[in-house]
Design a protein around this motif. Structure first.
Motif, PDB file in Angstrom:
ATOM      1  N   ASP A 138       0.751  -1.128   0.068  1.00 68.05           N
ATOM      2  CA  ASP A 138       0.148  -0.002   0.069  1.00 68.05           C
ATOM      3  C   ASP A 138       0.888   1.154  -0.050  1.00 68.05           C
ATOM      4  OD1 ASP A 138      -2.180  -1.714   0.088  1.00 68.05           O
ATOM      5  OD2 ASP A 138      -2.371  -1.519   2.071  1.00 68.05           O
ATOM      6  N   THR A 139       2.089   1.292   0.829  1.00 63.02           N
ATOM      7  CA  THR A 139       2.949   2.366   0.809  1.00 63.02           C
ATOM      8  C   THR A 139       3.497   2.617  -0.661  1.00 63.02           C
ATOM      9  OG1 THR A 139       4.391   1.215   1.773  1.00 63.02           O
ATOM     10  CG2 THR A 139       3.471   2.339   2.972  1.00 63.02           C
ATOM     11  N   ASN A 140       4.042   1.502  -1.377  1.00 65.02           N
ATOM     12  CA  ASN A 140       4.199   1.464  -2.693  1.00 65.02           C
ATOM     13  C   ASN A 140       3.059   2.190  -3.553  1.00 65.02           C
ATOM     14  OD1 ASN A 140       6.893   0.422  -1.782  1.00 65.02           O
ATOM     15  ND2 ASN A 140       6.131  -1.580  -2.642  1.00 65.02           N
ATOM     16  N   THR A 141       2.073   1.810  -3.327  1.00 63.37           N
ATOM     17  CA  THR A 141       1.060   2.457  -4.247  1.00 63.37           C
ATOM     18  C   THR A 141       0.848   3.995  -4.037  1.00 63.37           C
ATOM     19  OG1 THR A 141      -0.274   0.510  -4.120  1.00 63.37           O
ATOM     20  CG2 THR A 141      -1.777   2.510  -4.564  1.00 63.37           C
ATOM     21  N   ILE A 142       1.160   4.442  -2.894  1.00 64.61           N
ATOM     22  CA  ILE A 142       0.903   5.927  -2.628  1.00 64.61           C
ATOM     23  C   ILE A 142       2.342   6.466  -3.284  1.00 64.61           C
ATOM     24  CG2 ILE A 142       1.459   7.581  -0.835  1.00 64.61           C
ATOM     25  CD1 ILE A 142       0.081   5.695   1.236  1.00 64.61           C
ATOM     26  N   GLN A 143       3.510   5.694  -3.155  1.00 65.34           N
ATOM     27  CA  GLN A 143       4.785   6.260  -3.834  1.00 65.34           C
ATOM     28  C   GLN A 143       4.253   6.572  -5.644  1.00 65.34           C
ATOM     29  OE1 GLN A 143       7.780   3.700  -4.551  1.00 65.34           O
ATOM     30  NE2 GLN A 143       9.406   5.368  -4.554  1.00 65.34           N
ATOM     31  N   GLY A 144       3.799   5.525  -5.942  1.00 60.96           N
ATOM     32  CA  GLY A 144       3.520   5.514  -7.447  1.00 60.96           C
ATOM     33  C   GLY A 144       2.757   6.670  -7.825  1.00 60.96           C
ATOM     34  N   PHE A 145       1.693   6.914  -7.045  1.00 57.23           N
ATOM     35  CA  PHE A 145       0.913   8.238  -7.226  1.00 57.23           C
ATOM     36  C   PHE A 145       1.645   9.360  -7.091  1.00 57.23           C
ATOM     37  CE2 PHE A 145      -2.023  11.713  -5.705  1.00 57.23           C
ATOM     38  CZ  PHE A 145      -2.538  11.663  -6.659  1.00 57.23           C
ATOM     39  N   LEU A 146       2.431   9.456  -6.022  1.00 60.98           N
ATOM     40  CA  LEU A 146       3.186  10.616  -5.746  1.00 60.98           C
ATOM     41  C   LEU A 146       4.290  11.024  -6.779  1.00 60.98           C
ATOM     42  CD1 LEU A 146       3.510  10.508  -1.995  1.00 60.98           C
ATOM     43  CD2 LEU A 146       2.117  11.649  -3.150  1.00 60.98           C
TER      44      LEU A 146
END
Length: 595
Positions: A138-146
Motif C-alpha cells: 500500500d505504501t508503494n501504491t502511494i509512492q507510485g501516485f506521488l
C-alpha cells in the motif's frame, strides 16, 4: 477498566474522520522545498510551451507573406527557448521523483517506528501478512501516485491557466466550442473512478489475505508438511487468488471505461477545434497562424487534462491505500508514563513487584485472571505454577507492559506500572521466554542486543556464563557466524543459551523466566537450568515453570487456579497441604519417570 482493543479502535475511527487527502498533504508539507521546485519548473515548462505556440503562430503568418526576416528571428528565439525548456522538463521530472521517494521514506519510517510501539494486543488481533501488505504494497501504491501524479495534482491549475488565457485570447468562441462537451464526459469518468475506488479497497483486502496465507504456510511449514496440508492450503490460496483476480478484472473494466470517457472528451475537443477553426479561417475571422497555434496549445492543454483523468483512478487507489496505512499509524501506541526511577524508594521494605486485585482478559468477557494479589521482595525467587491456561504467562506479560490489566493495579519498584516510562522500566527487566528469537545477524550482534555498545569481551563473558561459548566457537565463523532465520543453523537448546547470554549481558536487577526450558530435551534442560541458576544470582526472579523439579528451591511458589492464587508457600509447605500443587508435582514425577 482498560480494554486496549476497544480504545485503539475508537481512536482509529476518530482519526479516520479526517480526510486521507489532508493526511497525505501533511507528509507533502514536510518536503515543501521539493514541491515548490517542482511547481516552479513545471509552471515554467507550461509558460515556455505557450511562448513556443505564439512563436509558431507568428512564423506561420510570416510564411504566408514570405517574410523571411521574421521567420529567421522567431526561429532563433525558438532555438534559445528549446534548451531552457529541456532543463525545466528535466528538473520537474527529477524533483517529482525525489519528492515521491522522500515522502515514501517518511511514511515507511513513521510506520516502522509506530509498529514497534504498538501494544502487543494489536499484533494479536491483526495478522502479520495483512500488516505487511499495508506497510509494503500500500505504501508503494502511494509512492507510485506521488511520483507520477504529483505534477498533475499540484500544477495542473497553473498549466490550465496559462493555456486557457492564451486560447481565449486567440478566439473565445473556438475555446468554448472545443471544451463544451468536456464536463459531460468528465462526469461519466469521475463516476466510474468512484467504483474503481471501492473495487481497489476490496482488491487490497484480498491481497492482504493472500499475504496472510503465504505467511501462515512459511511460518508453519513443518506442520504443513508433517500433516500433508499442502493440497488444502494450496486450494485455499487459489480460492483467495481467484477472488483477487476477479476483482482486478472488474477494476480494469472500470478503469478502461473511465479512460474511454476521458478519451472521447479529448477527441470531441479536437474535432470541434478543427471544424469550427477551419470554418472561421475560411470566412476570414481567424488567420491560419492562429489556427495552428490554437491547435498546438489545445494539444498541450488536453494532455494534462487526459493525464489528470488517469490520475483520478490512481488517486482513488491511493486514497484506499492511504486509508489502510493510516489504520496502522492511527492506532494508539502502548501506554507509557513519565517516571524514570529517580525517586528514592527503600526496596528493602517495599516490594519490587506488587499485584493488587488485578483482573485481566484477552477477549471481552473471557476472564483469565481475577482479583490477583501477591508481592515479590528484593532478592526473592518466586515461582508461578498451575494448569495450562491459568494465566501464568499473562502475569509476566503485564509486568513487562505488554498488556494492561482491566482492573486492579501493578507496581514495580514502588511505582505503579502505569506511571513508569515504559522503556526505562523494561531496562530494569531481563526477560527469557520459552521461544527464543534470534535475528538474522551475527551471533555477537544478537547477544550484543542485551546492552548498547557492549564490547566483544563482555559478549564472550556473557556467553561463557550461559554455557554458549564452546558451541559458538565451534560454529563456522565463531561469534561472527550469521544466524539463519528462526535460528535454523542451531539447535533449540543452543538458541536458548544465546538468548540467556543476551539476558546476562543486560544485567538487569529483575529476571523473568517464562518456561525457559519447556520445549527442550532433558540434557539441554540441565545445561540451561545451570545457566539460569547462574543468571538468577543476586537478582529478583519470577519464574513460570511447568517442570516443577526446576523450582523446588524457590522462596515462594504461587499456585494459580482459574486465574486466582489457590495456594502459596515453599515446596515443602505445599506438599504438606496435599492440594493442587501436590497433585501437579506427583504427576510431574510420574512423567519424568516415564521419560
Amino acid at each position: 477498566m482498560i480494554n486496549e482493543k476497544k480504545l485503539g479502535e475508537k481512536e482509529v475511527t476518530k482519526k479516520q474522520k479526517s480526510s486521507e487527502v489532508k493526511r497525505l498533504l501533511t507528509y507533502v508539507s514536510k518536503h515543501k522545498h521539493m514541491v515548490i521546485l517542482t511547481l516552479v519548473s513545471t509552471a515554467a515548462t507550461a509558460l515556455i510551451g505557450v511562448i513556443n505556440s505564439e512563436i509558431l503562430r507568428r512564423i506561420v503568418n510570416a510564411a504566408q507573406t514570405s517574410d523571411l526576416n521574421t521567420i529567421k528571428l522567431y526561429a532563433i528565439i525558438a532555438a534559445i527557448f528549446l534548451p531552457i525548456m529541456i532543463i525545466f522538463v528535466y528538473l520537474s521530472e527529477i524533483t517529482a521523483n525525489m519528492f515521491s521517494n522522500a515522502v515514501l521514506r517518511t511514511i515507511k519510517d513513521d510506520s516502522i517506528k509506530h509498529v514497534s510501539k504498538l501494544p502487543v494486543s494489536y499484533l494479536d488481533h491483526n495478522k502479520t501478512g495483512e500488516i505487511m501488505s499495508k506497510l509494503s504494497n500500500d505504501t508503494n501504491t502511494i509512492q507510485g501516485f506521488l511520483q507520477n501524479g504529483i505534477n498533475y495534482t499540484l500544477i495542473i491549475p497553473f498549466m490550465i491557466v496559462f493555456y486557457a488565457i492564451y486560447l481565449i485570447l486567440i478566439n473565445p468562441l473556438l475555446f468554448v466550442t472545443s471544451f463544451i462537451t468536456y464536463p459531460v464526459f468528465f462526469t461519466i469518468g469521475y463516476r466510474l473512478s468512484t467504483k474503481f475506488k471501492a473495487g481497489s479497497k476490496k482488491y487490497m483486502q484480498y491481497m492482504g489475505q493472500l499475504n496472510n496465507s503465504i505467511s501462515d504456510m512459511i511460518g508453519g511449514i513443518a506442520i504443513v508438511k508433517s500433516f500433508c496440508l499442502e493440497p488444502s492450503l494450496n486450494k485455499d490460496y487459489e480460492k483467495k487468488l481467484e477472488y483477487a483476480t476477479s476483482q482486478a478484472k472488474t477494476n480494469d473494466k472500470n478503469l478502461i471505461n473511465g479512460q474511454l470517457a476521458f478519451q472521447l472528451a479529448q477527441n470531441f475537443a479536437t474535432l470541434g477545434c478543427l471544424i469550427l477553426g477551419g470554418y472561421l479561417s475560411i470566412i476570414g475571422r481567424l488567420d491560419l497562424g492562429s489556427l495552428v497555434a490554437f491547435y498546438a496549445v489545445l494539444g498541450l492543454a488536453l494532455r494534462p487534462l487526459m493525464d489528470m483523468s488517469y490520475m483520478f483512478f490512481e488517486a482513488k487507489a491511493t486514497l484506499v491505500a492511504a486509508e489502510r496505512v493510516f489504520t496502522v499509524l492511527d492506532y494508539p501506541v502502548e501506554h507509557s508514563g513519565s517516571y524514570i526511577g529517580k525517586d528514592y524508594i527503600d526496596l528493602q521494605k517495599e516490594p519490587i513487584v506488587k499485584f493488587k486485585n488485578v483482573g485481566f482478559e484477552y477477549s471481552e468477557n473471557v476472564s483469565v485472571i481475577n482479583e490477583l494479589s501477591f508481592e515479590v521482595y528484593k532478592g526473592q525467587t518466586v515461582a508461578i505454577v498451575g494448569p495450562s491456561g491459568g494465566g501464568k504467562s499473562s502475569i509476566l506479560n503485564m509486568l513487562c507492559g505488554f498488556y494492561r490489566p482491566i482492573s486492579g493495579s501493578i507496581s514495580f519498584m514502588g511505582k505503579d506500572v502505569e506511571d513508569w516510562d515504559i522503556d526505562t522500566m523494561r531496562d530494569k527487566i531481563a526477560y527469557v521466554s520459552q521461544t527464543s528469537y534470534l535475528f538474522p545477524i551475527s551471533i555477537a550482534d544478537n547477544i550484543g542486543l542485551g546492552r548498547d555498545k557492549a564490547t566483544r569481551e563482555e559478549i564472550i563473558e556473557a556467553s561463557k556464563l550461559a554455557f554458549a561459548d564452546e558451541f559458538i566457537n565451534d560454529s563456522a565463523n565463531g561469534y561472527d557466524t550469521i544466524v539463519e532465520e528462526r535460528g535454523g543453523n542451531f539447535s533449540g537448546g543452543q538458541n536458548q543459551r544465546m538468548s540467556i547470554a543476551r539476558a546476562f549481558l543486560k544485567d538487569a536487577p529483575v529476571l523473568l523466566l517464562d518456561e525457559a526450558t519447556a520445549s527442550l530435551d532433558r540434557q539441554s534442560e540441565l545445561q540451561i537450568q545451570q545457566a539460569l541458576d547462574n543468571l538468577s544470582n543476586n537478582r529478583t526472579v519470577i519464574v513460570v515453570a511447568h517442570r516443577l523439579s526446576t523450582i523446588q528451591n524457590a522462596d515462594v511458589i504461587l499456585v494459580l487456579d482459574k486465574g486466582q492464587i489457590g495456594e502459596q508457600g515453599t515446596h515443602e509447605e505445599l506438599l504438606m497441604k496435599n492440594g493442587l500443587y501436590a497433585r501437579l508435582y506427583s504427576a510431574a514425577l510420574n512423567a519424568e519417570e516415564v521419560l
